[in-house]
Write a protein that holds these residues in place. Sequence first.
Motif, short mmCIF file in Angstrom:
data_model
loop_
_atom_site.label_atom_id
_atom_site.label_comp_id
_atom_site.label_asym_id
_atom_site.label_seq_id
_atom_site.Cartn_x
_atom_site.Cartn_y
_atom_site.Cartn_z
N MET A 1 0.85 -1.17 0.00
CA MET A 1 0.00 0.00 0.00
C MET A 1 0.90 1.24 0.00
O MET A 1 1.85 1.33 0.77
CB MET A 1 -0.90 0.00 1.24
N PRO A 2 0.61 2.24 -0.85
CA PRO A 2 1.43 3.45 -0.92
C PRO A 2 1.35 4.26 0.38
O PRO A 2 0.31 4.35 1.00
CB PRO A 2 0.83 4.24 -2.07
N VAL A 3 2.47 4.82 0.73
CA VAL A 3 2.55 5.63 1.94
C VAL A 3 3.16 6.99 1.59
O VAL A 3 4.18 7.05 0.89
CB VAL A 3 3.43 4.95 3.01
N LYS A 4 2.53 8.06 2.05
CA LYS A 4 3.03 9.42 1.81
C LYS A 4 4.34 9.62 2.57
O LYS A 4 4.42 9.31 3.76
CB LYS A 4 1.99 10.43 2.27
N PRO A 5 5.40 10.14 1.92
CA PRO A 5 6.67 10.39 2.62
C PRO A 5 6.55 11.52 3.64
O PRO A 5 5.74 12.43 3.48
CB PRO A 5 7.63 10.80 1.50
N ASN A 6 7.35 11.44 4.68
CA ASN A 6 7.37 12.49 5.69
C ASN A 6 8.07 13.74 5.14
O ASN A 6 9.00 13.64 4.35
CB ASN A 6 8.13 12.02 6.93
N PRO A 7 7.63 14.93 5.57
CA PRO A 7 8.31 16.15 5.14
C PRO A 7 9.70 16.25 5.76
O PRO A 7 9.97 15.66 6.82
CB PRO A 7 7.40 17.26 5.66
N TYR A 8 10.58 16.96 5.08
CA TYR A 8 11.92 17.18 5.60
C TYR A 8 12.37 18.59 5.23
O TYR A 8 11.75 19.25 4.41
CB TYR A 8 12.91 16.12 5.12
N LYS A 9 13.44 19.03 5.86
CA LYS A 9 13.96 20.38 5.66
C LYS A 9 15.32 20.30 4.99
O LYS A 9 16.15 19.47 5.35
CB LYS A 9 14.07 21.07 7.02
N LEU A 10 15.55 21.17 4.01
CA LEU A 10 16.85 21.32 3.38
C LEU A 10 17.46 22.64 3.85
O LEU A 10 16.81 23.68 3.75
CB LEU A 10 16.72 21.32 1.85
N VAL A 11 18.69 22.58 4.37
CA VAL A 11 19.36 23.77 4.92
C VAL A 11 20.71 23.93 4.25
O VAL A 11 21.49 22.98 4.15
CB VAL A 11 19.55 23.63 6.45
N CYS A 12 21.00 25.15 3.81
CA CYS A 12 22.30 25.45 3.20
C CYS A 12 23.29 25.87 4.29
O CYS A 12 23.04 26.83 5.01
CB CYS A 12 22.15 26.57 2.17
N PRO A 13 24.41 25.16 4.43
CA PRO A 13 25.38 25.53 5.46
C PRO A 13 26.15 26.81 5.13
O PRO A 13 26.68 27.47 6.02
CB PRO A 13 26.32 24.33 5.52
N LYS A 14 26.20 27.21 3.85
CA LYS A 14 26.94 28.41 3.45
C LYS A 14 26.18 29.69 3.78
O LYS A 14 26.71 30.58 4.44
CB LYS A 14 27.25 28.38 1.95
N CYS A 15 24.93 29.79 3.30
CA CYS A 15 24.20 31.05 3.45
C CYS A 15 23.05 30.98 4.46
O CYS A 15 22.46 32.00 4.79
CB CYS A 15 23.67 31.53 2.10
N GLY A 16 22.69 29.78 4.92
CA GLY A 16 21.63 29.65 5.92
C GLY A 16 20.23 29.54 5.35
O GLY A 16 19.26 29.44 6.10
N PHE A 17 20.09 29.57 4.03
CA PHE A 17 18.77 29.43 3.40
C PHE A 17 18.21 28.05 3.70
O PHE A 17 18.93 27.06 3.73
CB PHE A 17 18.89 29.63 1.88
N SER A 18 16.91 27.99 3.95
CA SER A 18 16.27 26.70 4.20
C SER A 18 14.90 26.64 3.55
O SER A 18 14.28 27.67 3.29
CB SER A 18 16.15 26.44 5.70
N LYS A 19 14.45 25.42 3.28
CA LYS A 19 13.11 25.21 2.75
C LYS A 19 12.61 23.85 3.23
O LYS A 19 13.38 22.92 3.46
CB LYS A 19 13.09 25.28 1.23
N VAL A 20 11.30 23.77 3.43
CA VAL A 20 10.66 22.53 3.84
C VAL A 20 10.09 21.86 2.60
O VAL A 20 9.36 22.48 1.83
CB VAL A 20 9.55 22.79 4.88
N VAL A 21 10.43 20.59 2.42
CA VAL A 21 9.94 19.82 1.28
C VAL A 21 8.82 18.91 1.78
O VAL A 21 9.03 18.05 2.61
CB VAL A 21 11.07 18.97 0.65
N THR A 22 7.61 19.17 1.28
CA THR A 22 6.44 18.37 1.64
C THR A 22 5.87 17.78 0.36
O THR A 22 5.38 18.50 -0.51
CB THR A 22 5.38 19.25 2.32
N LEU A 23 5.94 16.47 0.25
CA LEU A 23 5.42 15.80 -0.93
C LEU A 23 3.97 15.43 -0.70
O LEU A 23 3.58 15.03 0.39
CB LEU A 23 6.25 14.55 -1.22
N LYS A 24 3.14 15.57 -1.73
CA LYS A 24 1.71 15.33 -1.58
C LYS A 24 1.34 13.86 -1.62
O LYS A 24 0.34 13.44 -1.08
CB LYS A 24 0.94 16.09 -2.65
N SER A 25 2.15 13.04 -2.30
CA SER A 25 1.87 11.61 -2.36
C SER A 25 3.16 10.86 -2.64
O SER A 25 4.22 11.47 -2.75
CB SER A 25 0.83 11.32 -3.43
#
Length: 63
Positions: A1-25
């Motif tokens: 049965m398909p399972v939705k992946p958990n969200p995770y965060k990507l963080v840049c160690p150089k400049c500190g930019f970050s974004k949360v990746v949330t997949l819908k399915s």
Amino acid sequence: MPVKPNPYKLVCPKCGFSKVVTLKSDVLSPKDLIAMSPVCSKCKGTMERKDTTILDNIFSIFK
């Protein structure tokens, strides 16, 4: 049965930019593949994958 992946965060160690990746399915669309890219959009460095916190999950709802 398909399972939705958990969200995770990507963080840049150089400049500190970050974004949360949330997949819908479990099926990846081209938009999901772009969001999963580990390249920082500001400094073009390699971003690191981190677990999300409760605040990250709440703020990602409002984006």
